[in-house]
Design an enzyme around this catalytic site. Structure first.
Site, PDB file in Angstrom:
ATOM      1  N   ARG A 236      47.904  34.962  46.526  1.00 51.79           N
ATOM      2  CA  ARG A 236      47.377  35.249  47.853  1.00 51.79           C
ATOM      3  C   ARG A 236      48.181  36.385  48.474  1.00 51.79           C
ATOM      4  O   ARG A 236      49.410  36.415  48.396  1.00 51.79           O
ATOM      5  CB  ARG A 236      47.434  34.007  48.749  1.00 51.79           C
ATOM      6  CG  ARG A 236      46.376  32.961  48.397  1.00 51.79           C
ATOM      7  CD  ARG A 236      44.967  33.445  48.717  1.00 51.79           C
ATOM      8  NE  ARG A 236      43.932  32.507  48.303  1.00 51.79           N
ATOM      9  CZ  ARG A 236      43.281  32.559  47.151  1.00 51.79           C
ATOM     10  NH1 ARG A 236      43.580  33.501  46.268  1.00 51.79           N
ATOM     11  NH2 ARG A 236      42.332  31.682  46.878  1.00 51.79           N
ATOM     12  N   GLU A 265      43.595  41.755  53.388  1.00 53.55           N
ATOM     13  CA  GLU A 265      42.334  41.872  52.651  1.00 53.55           C
ATOM     14  C   GLU A 265      41.119  41.745  53.578  1.00 53.55           C
ATOM     15  O   GLU A 265      41.109  40.870  54.444  1.00 53.55           O
ATOM     16  CB  GLU A 265      42.307  40.773  51.585  1.00 53.55           C
ATOM     17  CG  GLU A 265      41.238  40.933  50.548  1.00 53.55           C
ATOM     18  CD  GLU A 265      41.434  39.965  49.383  1.00 53.55           C
ATOM     19  OE1 GLU A 265      40.424  39.383  48.960  1.00 53.55           O
ATOM     20  OE2 GLU A 265      42.572  39.788  48.898  1.00 53.55           O
ATOM     21  N   HIS A 283      40.242  41.977  44.058  1.00 50.47           N
ATOM     22  CA  HIS A 283      40.174  40.506  44.079  1.00 50.47           C
ATOM     23  C   HIS A 283      39.141  39.989  43.074  1.00 50.47           C
ATOM     24  O   HIS A 283      38.152  39.350  43.437  1.00 50.47           O
ATOM     25  CB  HIS A 283      39.860  39.979  45.476  1.00 50.47           C
ATOM     26  CG  HIS A 283      40.298  38.553  45.666  1.00 50.47           C
ATOM     27  ND1 HIS A 283      40.593  38.013  46.886  1.00 50.47           N
ATOM     28  CD2 HIS A 283      40.492  37.548  44.770  1.00 50.47           C
ATOM     29  CE1 HIS A 283      40.950  36.742  46.750  1.00 50.47           C
ATOM     30  NE2 HIS A 283      40.886  36.432  45.464  1.00 50.47           N
TER      31      HIS A 283
END
Length: 318
Positions: A236, A265, A283
């Site tokens: 993450r 993000e 991602h």
């Protein structure tokens, strides 16, 4: 017939399962669904299939008076206010294990890509070309026989460790708990974070996010790393202070980095794009046909169970 609202397109295998049982409405607009559209969609829904990039906060939950389950399409679930959902007697589920192989493969792909300068070499070959083989030309680092340090030895971290073992790597790991059975299975050694950072040639982040891990990797942590170390984040984004990462790369405190997730993000911190010793991907940790199909089956099956009065398999807010 109960209504299921899906906050973004999912593979047909799961979609068709849901359509066999319920009225299904799916957002098919471009990009991430906006909050107003989401709230309108869920206001009369019994179930919400949320996408990892969809923020399901208190306001969204309050707009859905009939909601019984939020089935999150992703292994993570920090996009959902799980505590508030529990207060409202709403189950929140996720899709664990479906992402294990795909994300471990991507993690190790990033290790190889940044160490052997694969992306950098591809760019050079396409734009400038090269003069042929030369002894000092375009050297990178070997992975075999080096030390990998894994932050988070869960399902994905363990799968990364198994791949590292095939490269004859020494395996260190850290996390909230020592896992002796895993140690025996894959030959890993449990150490504290500082020891891992000081000794690892490749540091992979495969932990799920929680507030205690925010900026776990920051300025002081980069100072502990080898100057030849690489940081790989497939866990993450907010676990890493990306401003500190850019400075560490620019100051050559570490050799390179490879990122599939980002602190802000979908925005990418200024500086990362311009550095040649950084590999960045959008991602795509579990972006395989196999994983995404399995994830759609999981959210569909847990939704079916809940709306049929059964207990979903993967509840995260019991």
């Amino acid at each position: 017939m109960e209504k299921v609202y899906i906050a973004g397109a999912i593979p047909e295998v799961g979609l068709n399962l849901l359509k066999e049982h319920f009225e299904v409405e799916m957002y098919e607009g471009e990009g991430i669904i906006d909050k107003a559209t989401l709230m309108e969609g869920v206001k009369d829904a019994s179930a919400l299939i949320s996408i990892l990039s969809t923020n399901v906060d208190q306001e969204v939950i309050d707009s859905a008076s009939n909601l019984k389950i939020i089935a999150n399409y992703g292994a993570g679930f920090n996009n959902v206010d799980v505590k508030y959902a529990r207060e409202k007697d709403i189950d929140v589920t996720n899709t664990p294990k479906a992402s294990t192989a795909s994300t471990a493969e991507l993690t190790f792909g990033l290790v190889l890509a940044v160490a052997r300068r694969i992306v950098e070499g591809d760019k050079l070959s396409r734009t400038q070309g090269f003069d042929g083989w030369a002894p000092l030309f375009f050297r990178g680092r070997e992975v075999s026989g080096k030390t990998i340090g894994i932050i988070g030895l869960g399902e994905i971290g363990s799968a990364v460790a198994k791949r590292a073992k095939a490269f004859d790597m020494d395996i260190l790991y850290t996390g909230p708990h020592q896992k002796k059975e895993k140690e025996r299975e894959i030959g890993a050694k449990y150490v504290d974070l500082n020891t891992l950072l000081e000794n690892a040639d490749f540091i992979t982040i495969n932990a799920a996010y929680n507030p205690d891990l925010h900026h776990m990797i920051d300025t002081e942590q980069f100072k502990l790393m080898k100057s030849t170390a690489y940081l790989i984040n497939a866990g993450r984004g907010p676990i890493v202070n990306e401003e500190a990462l850019v400075k560490a790369l620019e100051d050559k405190q570490i050799e390179g980095a490879a990122l599939d997730v980002y602190e802000f993000e979908p925005e990418i911190t200024e500086g990362l794009k311009s550095l040649d010793n950084v590999v960045i991907t959008p991602h795509i940790g579990n972006a395989t046909y196999e994983a995404r199909d399995m994830m759609s089956k999981i959210v569909a099956n847990d939704t079916i169970k809940k709306l049929n009065g059964e207990t979903p398999q993967f509840i995260v807010n019991k």
